[in-house]
Design an enzyme around this catalytic site. Structure first.
Site, mmCIF file in Angstrom:
data_model
loop_
_atom_site.group_PDB
_atom_site.id
_atom_site.type_symbol
_atom_site.label_atom_id
_atom_site.label_comp_id
_atom_site.label_asym_id
_atom_site.label_seq_id
_atom_site.Cartn_x
_atom_site.Cartn_y
_atom_site.Cartn_z
ATOM 1 N N PRO A 2 0.834 -1.211 0.000
ATOM 2 C CA PRO A 2 0.000 0.000 0.000
ATOM 3 C C PRO A 2 0.866 1.257 0.000
ATOM 4 C CG PRO A 2 -0.494 -1.424 1.888
ATOM 5 C CD PRO A 2 0.720 -1.974 1.223
ATOM 6 N N GLU A 3 0.524 2.189 -0.863
ATOM 7 C CA GLU A 3 1.201 3.479 -0.862
ATOM 8 C C GLU A 3 0.231 4.543 -0.350
ATOM 9 O OE1 GLU A 3 3.876 4.772 -3.704
ATOM 10 O OE2 GLU A 3 4.609 2.800 -4.279
ATOM 11 N N ARG A 150 22.791 17.520 -2.488
ATOM 12 C CA ARG A 150 22.779 16.062 -2.370
ATOM 13 C C ARG A 150 23.220 15.418 -3.688
ATOM 14 N NH1 ARG A 150 19.774 14.370 2.201
ATOM 15 N NH2 ARG A 150 20.485 12.295 1.597
#
Ligand code: ZN
Length: 268
Positions: A2-3, A150
């Site tokens: 599940p997202e 990053r």
């Protein structure tokens, strides 16, 4: 797995059944999921009224009038069953309302979790405190600031819950495709102009999935209705070797141990 859209749909479906209702009984059918259930779960929930349901990242939050919040995470395979006619294998936790409605949390793989946290302390609860902003609320400047300097791949940084909370593998692949951004590009090197395409793409893929899940909610009036999974169609996810809308061919690579699907022709 599940997202965020599935969790959002689950929370809305559960709200229809228990919001405003008093919990008549709860039954923990085993002592743990991914970790131990709180020992006083039954005592604190029985007789409490549910005053609201919310979502934070992939956590579902059920607030009661006793100042407690039941925090659930669906893990890999968790889902709630609405008004099941009988208890099924892997129904680990059951809530009954005074009106005879039933909710059963079913989780075959038990990577999910259930915790009871004081509502006023929720923001300081470690798992919640560590989370970055919601993907439906973040804007491009905030994302740029969080990606600043990053060198890790943008795909991996978007999966980092401290940078933005609640995004999973499927919707990161889909949003990067929609924004035309190559998944291996260093996060800090993506320009603000490109993030200004990415952020709406993230909003759109999530909102469309939530809308698709919402369309399945009407089925949940049926006995044994299951919340949490619904059919979806994707542009690149799980489509290795198939044609992209641009005419290119969808490719699969592995990043951080997980599959990334993208189109080398239209993602740069
Ligand atoms: Zn393409």
């Amino acid at each position: 797995m599940p997202e965020l859209p599935e969790v959002e749909t689950t929370v809305r479906g559960l709200a229809r059944v228990i919001e405003g209702r008093r919990i008549a009984s709860v039954e923990a059918r085993r002592p743990d999921l991914r970790r131990a259930l709180p020992e006083d779960l039954g005592q604190r929930l029985t007789g409490a009224r549910v005053i609201g349901l919310r979502r934070r990242a992939k956590y579902g939050l059920i607030d009661t009038d006793r100042g407690d919040t039941l925090v659930f995470h669906l893990g890999m395979s968790g889902h709630w069953r609405i008004d099941p006619s009988e208890t099924a294998k892997h129904d680990h936790f059951i809530i009954e309302t005074g009106e005879g409605r039933r909710l059963a949390l079913n989780d075959a793989r038990r990577f999910g979790s259930l915790d009871l946290v004081r509502t006023e302390e929720l923001d300081e609860w470690p798992a919640i405190k560590a989370l970055g902003p919601e993907p439906l609320e973040i804007d491009a400047r905030e994302l740029k600031r969080r990606l600043g300097g990053r060198k890790a791949a943008i795909k991996l940084l978007l999966l980092d819950q401290r940078i933005v909370a609640g995004l999973g593998n499927i919707y990161v692949c889909e949003a990067l495709h929609r924004a035309g951004i190559h998944p291996t590009r260093a996060g800090g090197s993506v320009s603000l102009a490109r993030l200004e395409r990415l952020v709406p793409a993230i909003h759109d893929v999530l909102a469309e999935a939530i809308a698709a899940g919402g369309s399945t909610l009407r089925d949940f009036a049926a006995p044994d209705g299951e919340l949490g999974y619904f059919p979806k169609s994707f542009a690149v996810y799980d489509r290795e070797g198939q044609r992209c809308a641009c005419g290119g061919t969808v490719k699969r690579i592995v990043q951080g141990g997980r599959s990334t699907f993208y189109c080398p022709a239209c993602q740069r």
